[in-house]
Write a protein that holds these residues in place. Sequence first.
Motif, PDB file in Angstrom:
ATOM      1  N   ARG A 238       0.814  -1.213   0.000  1.00  0.00           N
ATOM      2  CA  ARG A 238       0.000   0.000   0.000  1.00  0.00           C
ATOM      3  C   ARG A 238       0.852   1.270   0.000  1.00  0.00           C
ATOM      4  NH1 ARG A 238      -4.820  -2.272   3.855  1.00  0.00           N
ATOM      5  NH2 ARG A 238      -6.261  -2.828   2.175  1.00  0.00           N
ATOM      6  N   GLU A 239       2.130   1.123   0.351  1.00  0.00           N
ATOM      7  CA  GLU A 239       3.051   2.248   0.199  1.00  0.00           C
ATOM      8  C   GLU A 239       3.169   2.626  -1.268  1.00  0.00           C
ATOM      9  OE1 GLU A 239       4.681   4.012   2.559  1.00  0.00           O
ATOM     10  OE2 GLU A 239       3.459   2.917   4.005  1.00  0.00           O
ATOM     11  N   ARG A 240       2.979   1.637  -2.104  1.00  0.00           N
ATOM     12  CA  ARG A 240       3.084   1.867  -3.544  1.00  0.00           C
ATOM     13  C   ARG A 240       1.740   2.210  -4.181  1.00  0.00           C
ATOM     14  NH1 ARG A 240       4.752  -2.975  -7.756  1.00  0.00           N
ATOM     15  NH2 ARG A 240       4.508  -1.793  -9.700  1.00  0.00           N
ATOM     16  N   PHE A 241       0.679   1.468  -3.772  1.00  0.00           N
ATOM     17  CA  PHE A 241      -0.602   1.607  -4.465  1.00  0.00           C
ATOM     18  C   PHE A 241      -1.635   2.423  -3.698  1.00  0.00           C
ATOM     19  CE2 PHE A 241       1.165  -2.492  -5.970  1.00  0.00           C
ATOM     20  CZ  PHE A 241       1.290  -2.187  -7.326  1.00  0.00           C
ATOM     21  N   GLY A 242      -1.377   2.693  -2.437  1.00  0.00           N
ATOM     22  CA  GLY A 242      -2.319   3.464  -1.637  1.00  0.00           C
ATOM     23  C   GLY A 242      -3.672   2.783  -1.531  1.00  0.00           C
ATOM     24  N   LYS A 243      -4.733   3.577  -1.613  1.00  0.00           N
ATOM     25  CA  LYS A 243      -6.090   3.044  -1.473  1.00  0.00           C
ATOM     26  C   LYS A 243      -6.569   2.303  -2.715  1.00  0.00           C
ATOM     27  CE  LYS A 243      -7.534   6.585   1.835  1.00  0.00           C
ATOM     28  NZ  LYS A 243      -8.500   7.677   2.122  1.00  0.00           N
TER      29      LYS A 243
END
Length: 360
Positions: A238-243
């Motif tokens: 999620r650091e890369r893709f977020g929500k």
Amino acid sequence: MFVNREKRITYLGFNDFWFTVVGIIFLSFITDYLFNRSFLRFPFGEAIVYWSISLFFTICNWLIIRNVIILLRKQFTHFKDVGKRLILLFLAIVATVILVDFTGNKILSFIFNRDYGSQSFYRVRLPVIIISTMTMAIYEAIYYYIRLKKTIIEEEQAKQAIVQAELDALKNQAQPHFLFNTLNTLRDIIEQNSKEDAVEFVDKLSNVYRFILESGNANLISLAQELKFAKSYIHIQRERFGKNLKMEWSIPDTNLDNMIVPMSLQLLLENAIKHNVISKAKPLTIYVKVEDSRLIVTNKKQPKSTKIPSTKVGLKNIEKRYHLISGKSIKIKNDDNHFSISIPLLRSSVLKNYDERTYN
């Protein structure tokens, strides 16, 4: 050889001390009854004397034949030599009975000044040969059973050692696979985000690898442990893709003690993330649920236009490890819109049985 317990067990297959003592006494009464019936014909004191003669012959026959058994087992150690060894043993029994009977009769004739050798071969020696052969057959049956059991155990241990080596190789294969794909993620973060984001990602990645190291020797771990690892992995992604990366977890607490192959859930999540588009326009939702004692991971198919490098070992790795440990397999369902993979949830007894087969 008779007083050395370790050697008795080595060459006879078991500690035969009491078997020898009881056997000699029992056979001495049998032979005395067959040939003299001393306790039926004579006063007790005289009967004891005649029985002592039977006891003397029985001791000589038993100990000589027993030592012949040990010598033959030293000489012929392989299963292929069993037939040859048994033939030689039978010939040794015949020769021993004849020799002991002849020598013993000469000694008794000299001591008591009476002829003890007049009875025929069929009257005395043949029954003794038959009785001795039957007795020594017990030795052989016990020895054969123990050797066969030992051979089966050794073969099973060898097979399990091979299986364990394969499992270790597969576990070692899974970890670089995880590192390979994680480095791809780190590269994207470095390209798209700040240096601080990359540093934070590396810090979280180190926590994930701590779990990998701690579970590195385990063939199975609890679903609760694997979930903790998988959620840490998703947190990193999620650091890369977020929500844009969403998770739907539906796992009852009653299943948390079930066992699972380490890193299997993480590899399934990684597979979904790696092969599908994840963006604001096309967010990806991954569903994880338990159904019919299987853990199911499902996602909508959003294939990428360009393929990223892949080692193609993830699913094969999981399938091989499950097959080696439990004989069960993973199931893949791939239709036009959704891709679903299910893996078995195992009971802790599977690991116990596997460990017993490996180390016993």
